[in-house]
Design an enzyme around this catalytic site. Structure first.
Site, short mmCIF file in Angstrom:
data_model
loop_
_atom_site.label_atom_id
_atom_site.label_comp_id
_atom_site.label_asym_id
_atom_site.label_seq_id
_atom_site.Cartn_x
_atom_site.Cartn_y
_atom_site.Cartn_z
N CYS A 68 0.85 -1.20 0.00
CA CYS A 68 0.00 0.00 0.00
C CYS A 68 0.88 1.25 0.00
CB CYS A 68 -0.90 0.02 1.23
SG CYS A 68 -1.93 -1.44 1.46
N CYS A 106 -8.12 -2.10 -4.15
CA CYS A 106 -6.69 -1.82 -4.32
C CYS A 106 -5.88 -3.11 -4.38
CB CYS A 106 -6.19 -0.94 -3.18
SG CYS A 106 -6.64 0.81 -3.35
N CYS A 214 -27.63 -6.33 14.97
CA CYS A 214 -28.92 -5.66 15.22
C CYS A 214 -30.05 -6.37 14.49
CB CYS A 214 -28.85 -4.20 14.79
SG CYS A 214 -27.95 -3.13 15.94
#
Length: 253
Positions: A68, A106, A214
Site C-alpha cells: 500500500c 486496491c 442488530c
C-alpha cells in the site's frame, strides 16, 4: 385533515432525525473506565490491530509485488481524512463503496492479489489503520446527485420495520436513545468509531458486523457481508453523523 396531508405528516415523522445539536456519540454513554480505555492508546486493545495494519500497509504482496505504501506513501498524510469521507461514490460501480471494499479493490486491481475476507483480521487491521489517520476529524460525507439516491435508500432501510419483533433501527436509536435495554443505555447508533473494539466481542469488528447483530436481534434475516443494503445503511448513518468526530478505533461495551 385530508388523507394526503395526513400521509405526508406521518411520512415526515417516520423519517425525523435527531437534531444536529442533540447528537451524542456512544462514547458519552459509556462508563468512565471504558472511556479511559479508549482514550489511552496504551490501554486501547484496538491499537494492537492498528499496529498490525501498519505492518500490512508496508508489506509487499501479490503478483505486482507492491505494498500500500508504494502507491500511498506515508499513511499519516495520504490517508488523513479518507475514512471520514467513506462510503464514497465509485464511478466504475455506479454506486458507493465502503472503506473495506476500497481496500480490497486496491488489492485486486493494484497489487494483483486475492481480496481479504470480510471480518478477517487482516482487513479489519488495515481498515483500523487507515481509519486511525482520520481520528479527531469531522465526518464529511458527500451528499450530491450521485450519492443522494443511496443515502435515501439507506434512510428507508433505517426506518423500515423488520423481523419478527417488527422493529426498525429508528425505534431504538432515534425514538428511545438514552433509555436502557437489559440495563445497557441505548445509543444513537452513530458509526464514528468503526472498526471498533467491543468488549462483548472481545475483538475488533466492522460496522457491518454491528448491523448484522442488530438485524439478528430484531429476528430479521441479515444481509450478506458486502451487500448493497449494508453499504447504503453505512452511507446513511455516516451522513446522519456528519460533522461528528471520527473516534476510530473506538471501544464500546
Amino acid at each position: 385533515m385530508n388523507t394526503a396531508v395526513l400521509v405526508a405528516l406521518l411520512s415526515s415523522l417516520a423519517h425525523a432525525e435527531i437534531p444536529l445539536d442533540q447528537r451524542r456519540s456512544g462514547y458519552e454513554m459509556m462508563s468512565p473506565a471504558t472511556r479511559a480505555m479508549q482514550d489511552d492508546d496504551t490501554a486501547n486493545p484496538a491499537m494492537l490491530s492498528v499496529l498490525d495494519g501498519e505492518a500490512l500497509w508496508k508489506r509487499k504482496v501479490g503478483e505486482a509485488g507492491k505494498a500500500c505504501a508504494d502507491c500511498h506513501d506515508d499513511a499519516a498524510s495520504s490517508m488523513r481524512g479518507v475514512s471520514a469521507r467513506y462510503p464514497a461514490f465509485l464511478p466504475a460501480r455506479s454506486r458507493p463503496i465502503d472503506i473495506e471494499q476500497r481496500i480490497n479493490l486496491c488489492r485486486t486491481e493494484q497489487q494483483k492479489v486475492e481480496p481479504l475476507a470480510q471480518e478477517s483480521r487482516e482487513l479489519l487491521a488495515l481498515s483500523a489503520y487507515v481509519g486511525k489517520q482520520s481520528h479527531g476529524m469531522p465526518i464529511a460525507i458527500m451528499n450530491d446527485e450521485k450519492t443522494r439516491p443511496f443515502i435515501d435508500a439507506g434512510r428507508k432501510l433505517y426506518s423500515a420495520r423488520q423481523g419478527q419483533l417488527n422493529l426498525s433501527c429508528q425505534n431504538c436509536h432515534d425514538d428511545n436513545w438514552g433509555q436502557k435495554l437489559a440495563g445497557v443505555p441505548l445509543v444513537q447508533g452513530h458509526p464514528n468509531g468503526y472498526p471498533l473494539y467491543r468488549l462483548e466481542w472481545q475483538g475488533l469488528g466492522s460496522l457491518q458486523r454491528r448491523l448484522r447483530n442488530c438485524l439478528i436481534g430484531m429476528r430479521a434475516e441479515p444481509y450478506a457481508y458486502g451487500s448493497e443494503e449494508y453499504v447504503d445503511l453505512e452511507l446513511y448513518l455516516a451522513w446522519r453523523a456528519r460533522g461528528m468526530t471520527v473516534e476510530t478505533p473506538a471501544v464500546r461495551p
